[in-house]
Design a protein around this motif. Structure first.
Motif, PDB file in Angstrom:
ATOM      1  N   GLU A  18      18.528  14.380  30.623  1.00 51.29           N
ATOM      2  CA  GLU A  18      19.890  13.912  30.379  1.00 51.29           C
ATOM      3  C   GLU A  18      20.086  12.499  30.910  1.00 51.29           C
ATOM      4  O   GLU A  18      20.794  11.684  30.302  1.00 51.29           O
ATOM      5  N   ILE A  21      18.533  10.084  28.390  1.00 55.48           N
ATOM      6  CA  ILE A  21      19.357   9.959  27.185  1.00 55.48           C
ATOM      7  C   ILE A  21      20.596   9.115  27.466  1.00 55.48           C
ATOM      8  O   ILE A  21      20.955   8.219  26.685  1.00 55.48           O
ATOM      9  N   LEU A  66      16.263   9.920  19.174  1.00 52.40           N
ATOM     10  CA  LEU A  66      17.520  10.298  19.823  1.00 52.40           C
ATOM     11  C   LEU A  66      18.708  10.189  18.875  1.00 52.40           C
ATOM     12  O   LEU A  66      19.609  11.029  18.908  1.00 52.40           O
ATOM     13  N   ARG A  69      18.545  13.169  16.650  1.00 52.18           N
ATOM     14  CA  ARG A  69      18.876  14.396  17.369  1.00 52.18           C
ATOM     15  C   ARG A  69      20.381  14.547  17.552  1.00 52.18           C
ATOM     16  O   ARG A  69      20.947  15.621  17.336  1.00 52.18           O
ATOM     17  N   TYR A  70      21.050  13.467  17.930  1.00 52.45           N
ATOM     18  CA  TYR A  70      22.470  13.574  18.250  1.00 52.45           C
ATOM     19  C   TYR A  70      23.373  13.389  17.038  1.00 52.45           C
ATOM     20  O   TYR A  70      24.535  13.797  17.073  1.00 52.45           O
ATOM     21  N   THR A  72      23.084  15.018  14.386  1.00 53.80           N
ATOM     22  CA  THR A  72      23.309  16.359  13.852  1.00 53.80           C
ATOM     23  C   THR A  72      24.379  17.116  14.634  1.00 53.80           C
ATOM     24  O   THR A  72      24.880  18.140  14.165  1.00 53.80           O
ATOM     25  N   GLU A  73      24.751  16.620  15.816  1.00 57.60           N
ATOM     26  CA  GLU A  73      25.737  17.309  16.636  1.00 57.60           C
ATOM     27  C   GLU A  73      27.160  16.813  16.398  1.00 57.60           C
ATOM     28  O   GLU A  73      28.107  17.352  16.966  1.00 57.60           O
ATOM     29  N   ALA A  74      27.312  15.768  15.586  1.00 57.11           N
ATOM     30  CA  ALA A  74      28.649  15.253  15.319  1.00 57.11           C
ATOM     31  C   ALA A  74      29.483  16.305  14.591  1.00 57.11           C
ATOM     32  O   ALA A  74      28.970  17.115  13.829  1.00 57.11           O
TER      33      ALA A  74
END
Length: 200
Positions: A18, A21, A66, A69-70, A72-74
């Protein structure tokens, strides 16, 4: 170009992951892609450079991994039961995200770099743009099915009319959003589509 799966010594404790990131996006937002270096990310995260290079060969590989990866979380558009409710919810979520200056800076850095990097452009298109365009089209299709807007409405243009002001005010102008911005934007898009009702 894909990051190598971590193994052995490359498997870091969750708090270290974390930290890396957070450091990466902090550097990207603060310095832009050109100013970002693996050394700066490692220093900011409080880890050795080897911890980064065991996972990513380069800052470009780290960026692509990165961001993919992120992205897709929106948050995708919800189904509130009405187009007015859906639009208002999406606008409020977007405004809450864009209130963060770091997010605005990261978006600017990504927009600039994706035109120079076909790999990054492909990741952003596949992981972020296409899923959200599809979800937006489904949102407007539900409104057509409910009889809220005409069957010949243009969902693609409607999405641009809706998303454009959010991006322009938050990212281009770098201005704060008035408290009633989400409602005004929602009402404006509904009026442009000739929606049969405006709910608040």
């Amino acid at each position: 170009m894909r990051a190598r799966p971590p193994a052995g010594a490359a498997v870091l404790r969750p708090e270290k992951t974390e930290a890396i990131i957070a450091a990466f996006f902090g550097e990207l937002g603060g310095c832009g892609y050109e100013g970002l270096t693996m050394d700066k990310v490692a220093e900011r995260a409080g880890v050795g450079k080897a911890a980064l290079y065991r996972r990513w060969h380069s800052k470009k590989e780290m960026l692509i991994d990165l961001v993919g990866r992120y992205a897709t979380e929106a948050v995708l558009p919800p189904d509130t039961g009405s187009l007015a409710g859906d639009l208002r919810a999406v606008a409020e979520d977007a405004i809450n995200v864009l209130k963060n200056p770091l997010v605005r800076n990261v978006i600017r850095a990504l927009v600039a770099e994706r035109r120079r990097s076909p790999d990054l452009d492909a990741v952003i298109t596949e992981k972020f743009i296409e899923p959200r365009r599809a979800a937006g089209a489904a949102m407007f299709q539900r409104a057509m099915d409910r009889g809220e807007i005409a069957p010949d409405s243009d969902p693609e243009m409607a999405q641009d009319m809706f998303g454009g002001p959010l991006y322009f005010k938050g990212v281009i102008l770098d201005e704060d959003f008035p408290t009633d911005f989400a409602q005004r934007l929602t009402d404006g898009v509904l009026r442009s589509l000739g929606a049969v009702r405006l709910t608040r």
